[in-house]
Design a protein around this motif. Structure first.
Motif, PDB file in Angstrom:
ATOM      1  N   ASP A 187       0.825  -1.209   0.000  1.00  0.00           N
ATOM      2  CA  ASP A 187       0.000   0.000   0.000  1.00  0.00           C
ATOM      3  C   ASP A 187       0.857   1.255   0.000  1.00  0.00           C
ATOM      4  O   ASP A 187       0.530   2.242  -0.652  1.00  0.00           O
ATOM      5  CB  ASP A 187      -0.934   0.019   1.215  1.00  0.00           C
ATOM      6  CG  ASP A 187      -2.003  -1.050   1.131  1.00  0.00           C
ATOM      7  OD1 ASP A 187      -2.241  -1.588   0.032  1.00  0.00           O
ATOM      8  OD2 ASP A 187      -2.609  -1.349   2.184  1.00  0.00           O
ATOM      9  N   SER A 188       1.966   1.227   0.719  1.00  0.00           N
ATOM     10  CA  SER A 188       2.838   2.402   0.787  1.00  0.00           C
ATOM     11  C   SER A 188       3.403   2.762  -0.581  1.00  0.00           C
ATOM     12  O   SER A 188       3.576   3.938  -0.897  1.00  0.00           O
ATOM     13  CB  SER A 188       3.974   2.176   1.782  1.00  0.00           C
ATOM     14  OG  SER A 188       4.746   1.045   1.407  1.00  0.00           O
ATOM     15  N   ALA A 189       3.662   1.754  -1.410  1.00  0.00           N
ATOM     16  CA  ALA A 189       4.156   2.015  -2.768  1.00  0.00           C
ATOM     17  C   ALA A 189       3.036   2.564  -3.636  1.00  0.00           C
ATOM     18  O   ALA A 189       3.244   3.473  -4.437  1.00  0.00           O
ATOM     19  CB  ALA A 189       4.736   0.744  -3.377  1.00  0.00           C
ATOM     20  N   MET A 190       1.837   2.006  -3.458  1.00  0.00           N
ATOM     21  CA  MET A 190       0.688   2.469  -4.255  1.00  0.00           C
ATOM     22  C   MET A 190       0.385   3.938  -3.994  1.00  0.00           C
ATOM     23  O   MET A 190      -0.005   4.665  -4.905  1.00  0.00           O
ATOM     24  CB  MET A 190      -0.562   1.641  -3.931  1.00  0.00           C
ATOM     25  CG  MET A 190      -0.638   0.389  -4.724  1.00  0.00           C
ATOM     26  SD  MET A 190      -2.191  -0.504  -4.562  1.00  0.00           S
ATOM     27  CE  MET A 190      -3.246   0.460  -3.567  1.00  0.00           C
ATOM     28  N   GLU A 191       0.571   4.384  -2.767  1.00  0.00           N
ATOM     29  CA  GLU A 191       0.279   5.769  -2.415  1.00  0.00           C
ATOM     30  C   GLU A 191       1.125   6.748  -3.215  1.00  0.00           C
ATOM     31  O   GLU A 191       0.701   7.867  -3.468  1.00  0.00           O
ATOM     32  CB  GLU A 191       0.482   5.985  -0.924  1.00  0.00           C
ATOM     33  CG  GLU A 191      -0.550   5.280  -0.084  1.00  0.00           C
ATOM     34  CD  GLU A 191      -0.240   5.293   1.393  1.00  0.00           C
ATOM     35  OE1 GLU A 191       0.759   5.936   1.802  1.00  0.00           O
ATOM     36  OE2 GLU A 191      -0.986   4.646   2.151  1.00  0.00           O
ATOM     37  N   GLY A 192       2.314   6.327  -3.630  1.00  0.00           N
ATOM     38  CA  GLY A 192       3.195   7.201  -4.385  1.00  0.00           C
ATOM     39  C   GLY A 192       3.010   7.116  -5.891  1.00  0.00           C
ATOM     40  O   GLY A 192       3.670   7.826  -6.631  1.00  0.00           O
ATOM     41  N   MET A 193       2.111   6.268  -6.341  1.00  0.00           N
ATOM     42  CA  MET A 193       1.892   6.089  -7.776  1.00  0.00           C
ATOM     43  C   MET A 193       0.789   7.025  -8.245  1.00  0.00           C
ATOM     44  O   MET A 193      -0.387   6.758  -8.039  1.00  0.00           O
ATOM     45  CB  MET A 193       1.525   4.633  -8.075  1.00  0.00           C
ATOM     46  CG  MET A 193       2.628   3.676  -7.776  1.00  0.00           C
ATOM     47  SD  MET A 193       2.110   1.988  -8.129  1.00  0.00           S
ATOM     48  CE  MET A 193       3.452   1.073  -7.407  1.00  0.00           C
ATOM     49  N   GLU A 194       1.188   8.111  -8.849  1.00  0.00           N
ATOM     50  CA  GLU A 194       0.219   9.115  -9.289  1.00  0.00           C
ATOM     51  C   GLU A 194       0.003   9.127 -10.790  1.00  0.00           C
ATOM     52  O   GLU A 194      -0.933   9.762 -11.270  1.00  0.00           O
ATOM     53  CB  GLU A 194       0.666  10.490  -8.811  1.00  0.00           C
ATOM     54  CG  GLU A 194       0.718  10.588  -7.297  1.00  0.00           C
ATOM     55  CD  GLU A 194       1.217  11.921  -6.808  1.00  0.00           C
ATOM     56  OE1 GLU A 194       1.512  12.800  -7.644  1.00  0.00           O
ATOM     57  OE2 GLU A 194       1.314  12.083  -5.580  1.00  0.00           O
ATOM     58  N   THR A 195       0.864   8.428 -11.537  1.00  0.00           N
ATOM     59  CA  THR A 195       0.746   8.382 -12.994  1.00  0.00           C
ATOM     60  C   THR A 195       0.901   6.935 -13.473  1.00  0.00           C
ATOM     61  O   THR A 195       1.498   6.107 -12.771  1.00  0.00           O
ATOM     62  CB  THR A 195       1.839   9.230 -13.682  1.00  0.00           C
ATOM     63  OG1 THR A 195       3.120   8.609 -13.459  1.00  0.00           O
ATOM     64  CG2 THR A 195       1.850  10.660 -13.186  1.00  0.00           C
ATOM     65  N   PRO A 196       0.392   6.635 -14.654  1.00  0.00           N
ATOM     66  CA  PRO A 196       0.598   5.293 -15.201  1.00  0.00           C
ATOM     67  C   PRO A 196       2.087   4.931 -15.320  1.00  0.00           C
ATOM     68  O   PRO A 196       2.469   3.790 -15.071  1.00  0.00           O
ATOM     69  CB  PRO A 196      -0.069   5.361 -16.570  1.00  0.00           C
ATOM     70  CG  PRO A 196      -1.139   6.387 -16.401  1.00  0.00           C
ATOM     71  CD  PRO A 196      -0.530   7.422 -15.496  1.00  0.00           C
TER      72      PRO A 196
END
Length: 86
Positions: A62-71
């Motif tokens: 989840d912590s990695a997903m939080e930083g994913m703002e673009t494809p």
């Protein structure tokens, strides 16, 4: 081990948008646009990540997903993890 291609990522994104959504704009040109600008909400991003995890047998915290703002950030993260696992 395989990698996540741009085409596969866009295919997954299109599939999570539902049948009524206009996904014609989801092309390679949008890789650096924020998901919010693409009308992809956080639930849809979660669905994209879940499909990637299932298909590539990869765990994305989840912590990695939080930083994913673009494809592109999703693409880069997944391919880096796949390369590490190879």
């Amino acid at each position: 081990m395989s990698t996540l291609s741009v085409e596969k990522l866009l295919e997954i994104m299109r599939a999570t948008q539902g049948e009524s959504a206009d996904t014609s704009g989801l092309t390679e040109d949008v890789l650096d646009k924020p998901f919010t600008d693409l009308n992809v909400d956080s639930l849809a991003v979660l669905e994209v990540v879940t499909q990637i995890q299932d298909e590539f047998k990869l765990r994305i915290p989840d912590s990695a997903m939080e930083g994913m703002e673009t494809p592109r950030q999703v693409l880069d993260y997944v391919n880096e993890r796949l390369e590490e696992a190879a």
